[in-house]
Write a protein that holds these residues in place. Structure first.
Motif, PDB file in Angstrom:
ATOM      1  N   GLU A 118       0.833  -1.200   0.000  1.00  0.00           N
ATOM      2  CA  GLU A 118       0.000   0.000   0.000  1.00  0.00           C
ATOM      3  C   GLU A 118       0.868   1.250   0.000  1.00  0.00           C
ATOM      4  O   GLU A 118       1.070   1.897   1.020  1.00  0.00           O
ATOM      5  N   GLN A 133     -11.612  14.075  -2.134  1.00  0.00           N
ATOM      6  CA  GLN A 133     -12.112  12.935  -1.367  1.00  0.00           C
ATOM      7  C   GLN A 133     -12.368  13.278   0.097  1.00  0.00           C
ATOM      8  O   GLN A 133     -12.970  12.496   0.822  1.00  0.00           O
ATOM      9  N   ALA A 185      -6.369   4.364   0.799  1.00  0.00           N
ATOM     10  CA  ALA A 185      -7.145   3.646  -0.227  1.00  0.00           C
ATOM     11  C   ALA A 185      -7.991   4.577  -1.095  1.00  0.00           C
ATOM     12  O   ALA A 185      -7.912   4.512  -2.334  1.00  0.00           O
ATOM     13  N   PRO A 186      -8.808   5.445  -0.518  1.00  0.00           N
ATOM     14  CA  PRO A 186      -9.603   6.326  -1.389  1.00  0.00           C
ATOM     15  C   PRO A 186      -8.761   7.305  -2.191  1.00  0.00           C
ATOM     16  O   PRO A 186      -9.129   7.671  -3.312  1.00  0.00           O
ATOM     17  N   ARG A 230      -5.669   6.710  -3.367  1.00  0.00           N
ATOM     18  CA  ARG A 230      -5.063   5.961  -4.457  1.00  0.00           C
ATOM     19  C   ARG A 230      -6.104   5.658  -5.537  1.00  0.00           C
ATOM     20  O   ARG A 230      -5.818   5.787  -6.739  1.00  0.00           O
ATOM     21  N   ASP A 231      -7.303   5.279  -5.136  1.00  0.00           N
ATOM     22  CA  ASP A 231      -8.354   4.983  -6.097  1.00  0.00           C
ATOM     23  C   ASP A 231      -8.709   6.215  -6.926  1.00  0.00           C
ATOM     24  O   ASP A 231      -8.969   6.112  -8.130  1.00  0.00           O
ATOM     25  N   TYR A 232      -8.731   7.369  -6.279  1.00  0.00           N
ATOM     26  CA  TYR A 232      -9.062   8.603  -6.994  1.00  0.00           C
ATOM     27  C   TYR A 232      -7.967   8.954  -8.004  1.00  0.00           C
ATOM     28  O   TYR A 232      -8.260   9.406  -9.122  1.00  0.00           O
ATOM     29  N   SER A 248      -8.487   7.060 -11.182  1.00  0.00           N
ATOM     30  CA  SER A 248      -9.849   7.072 -11.721  1.00  0.00           C
ATOM     31  C   SER A 248      -9.981   8.098 -12.839  1.00  0.00           C
ATOM     32  O   SER A 248      -9.125   8.967 -13.036  1.00  0.00           O
ATOM     33  N   ASP A 307      -4.668   4.102 -16.693  1.00  0.00           N
ATOM     34  CA  ASP A 307      -4.865   2.974 -15.781  1.00  0.00           C
ATOM     35  C   ASP A 307      -4.115   1.727 -16.229  1.00  0.00           C
ATOM     36  O   ASP A 307      -3.988   0.767 -15.466  1.00  0.00           O
ATOM     37  N   ASP A 328      -3.817  -5.401 -11.540  1.00  0.00           N
ATOM     38  CA  ASP A 328      -5.139  -4.809 -11.407  1.00  0.00           C
ATOM     39  C   ASP A 328      -5.966  -4.971 -12.679  1.00  0.00           C
ATOM     40  O   ASP A 328      -7.186  -4.895 -12.649  1.00  0.00           O
TER      41      ASP A 328
END
Length: 402
Positions: free
Chosen positions: A134, A321, A327-328, A330-332, A335, A352, A401
């Motif tokens: 992470e 965010q 986690a949020p 990294r996801d953003y 995205s 991506d 991923d």
């Protein structure tokens, strides 16, 4: 009466200023630290004094931590609004193993976003050591195509453009000017060979014709004059333009106006594709250039910009965010919702399929920017910026991923 009213007004203003300062101080005392890591090599030859003095086009003119520091300074008030105080922890190390240990230490201190200012092979080693963990590692100074291909990692993101992106930008420009016949000059370094191979890919992709490829040597040995003399090296053949692959910069710097035919030089000298150029003045760029110059005492380069935009991307994620959880954020970052303004006139985001920041490329020569790629007429089915570099169909990156 008037003096009394003025004194009263001045007293009110002073009181407001003191109250505001107290409020800001109280707010700052409650902020949670959000620290970025920065890892570089202490004796990195790219930043040797002798090399920096030459001010090679497209190369760093100082450590890109200057760009990161500008971004941290700009992020003070957005950080306060988000309840965090952004900071920077710089680590300069001796070698690859020490770089891995430094990143591990940063990770142990809770720093999940780390800027890697390392040569390509070292960047690959560090990214491999943290595969699946992470963390987000930002590559801010290595353009190697391999890092976006076979050596890619899901947690390795690239803010500096790849050689493929830079060469695609050049190829688009040459085609737009109808300069389709290219003489390629390549040095003896392994990195020169990789750069020339990258351009050959771009030439094939956009329909340019490489009329010949010739190897150059540095020096003035008369027995090697056919390889170290630009006029002899570029004689005996017709061409529209000369592409030079010279990662050391010495030969390319002196090639313009030395060729046998009066032709433009591109690549590592002459017209150079870059992430940033200090002469770029559109889209608010002048203000960014001024801030870097004030802090570092020199012009801003693409490497500074890459470090700056890496910090800005995470700050943007924190703002949008409304969290500092990994986690949020990294996801953003990966995205389609992210909207990054890099002062280059395009909305930018990360691909991506290989973690590369899609972005325009500035084609700079000396003290001005000649053009910005992508160029009109070069179309892509989803995003015009993806005409630069590897798109999903040709990418060799296989992320867990995807």
């Amino acid at each position: 009466m008037m003096r009394r009213a003025c004194r009263r007004a001045a007293g009110l203003v002073m009181g407001w200023l003191l109250a505001t300062a107290a409020t800001l101080a109280a707010a700052q005392s409650e902020l949670q630290p959000f620290t970025f890591g920065y890892v570089g090599l202490a004796d990195d030859p790219r930043y040797s004094e002798a090399r920096l003095e030459n001010r090679f086009q497209g190369e760093p003119w100082g450590r890109p931590i200057a760009g990161a520091k500008v971004a941290i300074k700009e992020s003070r008030f957005p950080g306060m609004a988000a309840g965090v105080e952004f900071g920077l922890n710089e680590q300069l190390v001796a070698d690859s193993q020490a770089a891995i240990e430094a990143v591990r230490q940063l990770q142990g201190n809770g720093h999940r976003f780390v800027l890697l200012d390392l040569p390509g092979p070292t960047t690959a080693e560090v990214a491999d050591a943290f595969a699946g963990e992470e963390m987000v590692l930002f590559n801010v100074s290595a353009s190697d195509d391999r890092l976006r291909g076979q050596a890619c990692q899901a947690n390795l993101m690239h803010t500096l453009p790849s050689h493929a992106m830079q060469n695609d930008a050049l190829a688009q420009f040459l085609l737009s000017r109808q300069w389709s016949e290219v003489l390629v000059l390549v040095g003896q370094e392994e990195a020169d060979r990789k750069l020339a191979d990258s351009f050959a890919r771009s030439a094939k992709r956009f329909g340019l014709d490489i009329v010949d490829e010739r190897e150059f040597l540095l020096g003035n040995n008369p027995r090697q004059r056919e390889q170290n003399n630009p006029r002899l090296l570029t004689s005996g053949i017709d061409y529209d333009v000369v592409y030079v692959a010279d990662t050391q910069g010495e030969f390319a710097r002196e090639l313009s106006y030395q060729t046998q035919l009066p032709r433009p030089v591109v690549g590592s000298g002459g017209l150079v594709p870059q992430a940033w150029h200090w002469a770029w003045q559109r889209h608010g760029a002048r203000q960014l250039n001024n801030r870097l110059e004030e802090l570092a005492g020199r012009h801003m380069t693409g490497h500074d910009w890459a470090a700056w935009i890496a910090i800005k991307a995470v700050v943007e994620a924190v703002q949008r965010q409304k969290t500092s959880q990994f986690a949020p954020l990294r996801d953003y970052l990966v995205s389609d919702d992210i909207v990054l303004d890099g002062f280059k006139g395009y909305r930018m985001g990360f691909r991506d399929w290989n973690g590369q920041l899609r972005q325009p490329i500035l084609l700079g020569s000396g003290n001005w920017v000649v053009a910005r790629a992508p160029f009109e007429g070069f179309l892509h089915q989803t995003n015009a910026l993806d005409t630069l570099g590897f798109d999903p169909r040709e990418s060799k990156c296989k992320l867990a991923d995807n």
